[in-house]
Design a protein around this motif. Sequence first.
Motif, mmCIF file in Angstrom:
data_model
loop_
_atom_site.group_PDB
_atom_site.id
_atom_site.type_symbol
_atom_site.label_atom_id
_atom_site.label_comp_id
_atom_site.label_asym_id
_atom_site.label_seq_id
_atom_site.Cartn_x
_atom_site.Cartn_y
_atom_site.Cartn_z
ATOM 1 N N GLU A 14 0.814 -1.209 0.000
ATOM 2 C CA GLU A 14 0.000 0.000 0.000
ATOM 3 C C GLU A 14 0.846 1.257 0.000
ATOM 4 O OE1 GLU A 14 -2.113 -0.926 3.563
ATOM 5 O OE2 GLU A 14 -3.892 -1.567 2.478
ATOM 6 N N TYR A 15 0.259 2.352 -0.550
ATOM 7 C CA TYR A 15 0.893 3.656 -0.478
ATOM 8 C C TYR A 15 0.793 4.196 0.941
ATOM 9 C CZ TYR A 15 0.992 3.843 -5.591
ATOM 10 O OH TYR A 15 1.259 3.597 -6.917
ATOM 11 N N LEU A 16 1.620 5.220 1.201
ATOM 12 C CA LEU A 16 1.619 5.834 2.525
ATOM 13 C C LEU A 16 0.241 6.364 2.898
ATOM 14 C CD1 LEU A 16 3.119 6.808 5.040
ATOM 15 C CD2 LEU A 16 3.789 8.860 3.774
ATOM 16 N N GLY A 17 -0.423 7.016 1.942
ATOM 17 C CA GLY A 17 -1.742 7.573 2.226
ATOM 18 C C GLY A 17 -2.764 6.513 2.586
ATOM 19 N N VAL A 23 -2.145 3.664 4.150
ATOM 20 C CA VAL A 23 -1.867 3.250 5.524
ATOM 21 C C VAL A 23 -2.383 4.298 6.507
ATOM 22 C CG1 VAL A 23 -0.057 2.612 7.160
ATOM 23 C CG2 VAL A 23 0.147 1.960 4.759
ATOM 24 N N LEU A 24 -2.200 5.590 6.174
ATOM 25 C CA LEU A 24 -2.680 6.660 7.041
ATOM 26 C C LEU A 24 -4.191 6.629 7.192
ATOM 27 C CD1 LEU A 24 -0.459 9.677 5.847
ATOM 28 C CD2 LEU A 24 -0.188 8.320 7.930
ATOM 29 N N GLU A 25 -4.880 6.170 6.169
ATOM 30 C CA GLU A 25 -6.332 6.079 6.237
ATOM 31 C C GLU A 25 -6.813 4.792 6.893
ATOM 32 O OE1 GLU A 25 -8.124 6.761 2.456
ATOM 33 O OE2 GLU A 25 -7.908 8.940 2.615
ATOM 34 N N GLY A 26 -5.910 3.940 7.306
ATOM 35 C CA GLY A 26 -6.307 2.715 7.987
ATOM 36 C C GLY A 26 -6.629 1.559 7.076
ATOM 37 N N ASP A 27 -6.225 1.606 5.813
ATOM 38 C CA ASP A 27 -6.484 0.496 4.894
ATOM 39 C C ASP A 27 -5.470 -0.621 5.115
ATOM 40 O OD1 ASP A 27 -8.565 1.909 3.846
ATOM 41 O OD2 ASP A 27 -7.513 2.562 2.043
ATOM 42 N N ARG A 28 -5.964 -1.837 5.179
ATOM 43 C CA ARG A 28 -5.106 -3.012 5.310
ATOM 44 C C ARG A 28 -5.697 -4.091 4.404
ATOM 45 N NH1 ARG A 28 -3.326 0.701 7.730
ATOM 46 N NH2 ARG A 28 -2.421 0.761 9.837
ATOM 47 N N LEU A 29 -5.326 -4.088 3.128
ATOM 48 C CA LEU A 29 -5.940 -4.987 2.161
ATOM 49 C C LEU A 29 -5.292 -6.364 2.180
ATOM 50 C CD1 LEU A 29 -6.941 -2.160 1.208
ATOM 51 C CD2 LEU A 29 -6.919 -3.056 -1.116
ATOM 52 N N VAL A 30 -6.124 -7.391 2.249
ATOM 53 C CA VAL A 30 -5.657 -8.771 2.290
ATOM 54 C C VAL A 30 -6.514 -9.593 1.326
ATOM 55 C CG1 VAL A 30 -7.197 -9.334 4.215
ATOM 56 C CG2 VAL A 30 -5.107 -10.698 3.839
ATOM 57 N N ASN A 31 -5.924 -10.647 0.765
ATOM 58 C CA ASN A 31 -6.659 -11.462 -0.194
ATOM 59 C C ASN A 31 -7.766 -12.263 0.483
ATOM 60 O OD1 ASN A 31 -4.775 -13.080 1.136
ATOM 61 N ND2 ASN A 31 -4.695 -14.547 -0.549
ATOM 62 N N THR A 32 -8.716 -12.701 -0.304
ATOM 63 C CA THR A 32 -9.861 -13.453 0.207
ATOM 64 C C THR A 32 -10.013 -14.763 -0.573
ATOM 65 O OG1 THR A 32 -11.435 -12.458 -1.343
ATOM 66 C CG2 THR A 32 -11.002 -11.257 0.706
ATOM 67 N N PRO A 33 -10.803 -15.697 -0.073
ATOM 68 C CA PRO A 33 -11.030 -16.956 -0.804
ATOM 69 C C PRO A 33 -12.084 -16.842 -1.894
ATOM 70 C CG PRO A 33 -12.131 -17.011 1.306
ATOM 71 C CD PRO A 33 -11.338 -15.739 1.285
ATOM 72 N N TYR A 80 -10.855 11.619 -7.109
ATOM 73 C CA TYR A 80 -12.113 10.978 -7.426
ATOM 74 C C TYR A 80 -12.504 10.068 -6.267
ATOM 75 C CZ TYR A 80 -8.901 7.259 -8.932
ATOM 76 O OH TYR A 80 -7.903 6.321 -8.987
ATOM 77 N N PRO A 81 -13.771 9.689 -6.190
ATOM 78 C CA PRO A 81 -14.232 8.915 -5.036
ATOM 79 C C PRO A 81 -13.434 7.638 -4.814
ATOM 80 C CG PRO A 81 -16.084 9.681 -6.342
ATOM 81 C CD PRO A 81 -14.846 10.002 -7.133
ATOM 82 N N TYR A 82 -13.049 7.451 -3.594
ATOM 83 C CA TYR A 82 -12.359 6.242 -3.148
ATOM 84 C C TYR A 82 -11.028 6.005 -3.847
ATOM 85 C CZ TYR A 82 -16.903 5.710 -1.098
ATOM 86 O OH TYR A 82 -18.048 5.946 -0.399
ATOM 87 N N ASN A 83 -10.354 7.118 -4.237
ATOM 88 C CA ASN A 83 -8.964 7.014 -4.677
ATOM 89 C C ASN A 83 -8.133 6.923 -3.409
ATOM 90 O OD1 ASN A 83 -6.524 7.108 -5.937
ATOM 91 N ND2 ASN A 83 -6.704 9.213 -6.661
ATOM 92 N N ARG A 84 -7.962 5.711 -2.953
ATOM 93 C CA ARG A 84 -7.471 5.460 -1.611
ATOM 94 C C ARG A 84 -6.161 6.181 -1.303
ATOM 95 N NH1 ARG A 84 -8.102 0.412 -3.535
ATOM 96 N NH2 ARG A 84 -5.890 0.001 -3.281
ATOM 97 N N GLY A 85 -6.193 7.044 -0.275
ATOM 98 C CA GLY A 85 -4.999 7.694 0.240
ATOM 99 C C GLY A 85 -4.495 8.860 -0.573
ATOM 100 N N LEU A 131 -5.697 11.948 -1.085
ATOM 101 C CA LEU A 131 -5.765 13.220 -0.362
ATOM 102 C C LEU A 131 -4.763 13.254 0.780
ATOM 103 C CD1 LEU A 131 -7.110 15.945 0.022
ATOM 104 C CD2 LEU A 131 -8.857 14.833 1.422
ATOM 105 N N MET A 132 -4.666 12.176 1.518
ATOM 106 C CA MET A 132 -3.720 12.125 2.632
ATOM 107 C C MET A 132 -2.284 12.226 2.138
ATOM 108 S SD MET A 132 -5.390 11.829 5.515
ATOM 109 C CE MET A 132 -4.273 11.065 6.678
ATOM 110 N N THR A 133 -1.979 11.527 1.056
ATOM 111 C CA THR A 133 -0.625 11.559 0.506
ATOM 112 C C THR A 133 -0.262 12.952 0.014
ATOM 113 O OG1 THR A 133 -0.826 9.251 -0.196
ATOM 114 C CG2 THR A 133 0.914 10.553 -1.210
ATOM 115 N N SER A 134 -1.166 13.591 -0.737
ATOM 116 C CA SER A 134 -0.889 14.919 -1.276
ATOM 117 C C SER A 134 -0.743 15.949 -0.162
ATOM 118 C CB SER A 134 -1.989 15.339 -2.253
ATOM 119 O OG SER A 134 -3.250 15.351 -1.610
#
Length: 609
Positions: free
Chosen positions: A98-101, A103-113, A348-353, A355-358
């Motif tokens: 993940e990008y820094l932004g 992580v700052l937003e609390g995203d922790r993406l993990v694969n699923t079955p 754009y909506p849900y461009n994860r991180g 705004l935080m990164t910029s």
Amino acid sequence: KSSLASGGSLRVVGASELCVMRGSRRGGRGPRTALLAPSVFALVACLLLARSEAASFKQGDSVSMYANKVGPFNNPSETYQFYTLPFCEAEKQKYKLEYLGEVLEGDRLVNTPFDLSFLEDREDEKLCVKQLSAKDQRKFKHAIENDYYFQMYYDQLPLWGFIGKVDEQKSTLLFLHTHFEVHYNGDKVIEINVATDPSRVLDLTHVSDDGDDDEPKPAEFSYSVKWKETTISYDKRLEKYSRFSFLKQHLEIHWFSIINSFVTVLLLTGFLATILMRVLKNDFSKYTSVKEDAEDPEEDESGWKYIHGDVFRFPTNSSLFCAIVGVGTQFFILIMVVFLLSMIGIYYPYNRGALMTSCLVLYAVTAGVGGYCSGVLYKQMGGTNWVRNNILTASLFCGPLLLVFSVNNSVAWYYGTTAALPFGTICIILVIWALVTLPLTVLGGIAGKNSKADFQAPTRANRYPREVPPLPWYRSTVPQMLMAGFLPFSAIYIELYYIFASVWGHKVYTIYSILFIVFVILIIVTAFITIALTYFQLASEDHRWWWRSIFCGGSTGFFILGYCFYYFFARSEMKGFMQTCFYFGYMGLACYVFFLMLGMGGFRAPLPF
């Protein structure tokens, strides 16, 4: 969620529907050129980080499906990793880089079955059978009773759903079957919705809240996938997430806010122009008469003309004063660049991180602007303690930020939420501050110190300050701040709700043009009101206008802080110690930023006059 409680057939629920359902619940050319270079770098960096490539697929191709987090719907900061709850796991867990932004937003993406291969329908695919222990059952029951939702990403498209429900009979039911409806256009994924089957649930009503006496219960999780063709093009696939912002009734409210603010500016401009013209005309007539007719012009000294030798007496604590002006200028430039990026479609909506990164990058690279503006003003005031001035400029915002972050991150660590930043991320931020922000602040201060700009005062300051006559109570600092802050706040309060609902809720705010207009109106009203109040203060022979202009200009920040309390207790359903700490901690910092930025404007606006 309420629609699912009634049972019946499957209903496809999109992300926007989920939200609506709950919602109806500034020397030389060289230094300045050098200071502009990082800003160009920041703009390019933000554009690169926000860029995303369109993925194409063939039938049977695997499409990425990541689970992000779970958490109570009413507490947006309180989110946990997806597998905190005992869901079916992939054979080997892999976390997405993940990008820094993010992580700052609390995203922790993990694969699923889940297997949602391109263009492959699945009727009733078994995911896994879990033997839920008493502890697992208590976890699910607690989550359902606290309105926990899950968030996933499929080909960078977000989707949400609730993990269960409490029905009309107060039964706690865990959803076991998940249905995905995916829309495609050619070889691209356009849209995905998720729904649950209300007839396939696990009753956890009688699970005890403590103890391990409950028997293990089998839970068979399953899913189905249905692919549908659509005519929506790929470049418009994110429009559905901003649809809420463009509903007719909401646009009407936004434009009402603009008109209300614009009328306020017109009335204030007309009022101030009339009053100032009349008062200035009377003052000039009075002073001309005194000079021509009076034998001793000093007999009837009164008004702003007779304190001309004190008006440009520099304020006490000039180092702190200059630091406030410098940091306020920095934040003003930062916000303007953010608006520029938003206008060209970066956020754009849900461009994860993004705004935080910029914001993080822009704050780091605009530190040179803050240091330069503070250093120039400090030199003009005859300052000599440059180390103190640089330290104040560098720590004026970072100091409170460090304090609030330390408390909030400790609380988040205790709760075990994804809002707690990992140690490596904290080290990266500290490195950015130490290697970029601090050096640029010092370089900006040195450039300001070496500049040839002088304070162009029309008169010299007297050796001794003139005594300020007794003034009525309403000319003291606090009443003046109340008057100065009310009008700017009234110009923006309607728009504040939508901003709060986006930051501290699940609604999407995408009307950046309207927000920019409101911001410009805020700056104009603040400038007008501080010019008027400064004149009236000088007319009453009170020459201590320097700090007063800062406090009057920045007083809108206190009104916004008051609105924060109103929103938390009256307009939201947030609760819990962690969410309260995050909300008031970070909103306090936001109000502090407004105080610094508008305080800077409150000083710069009357200065030319």
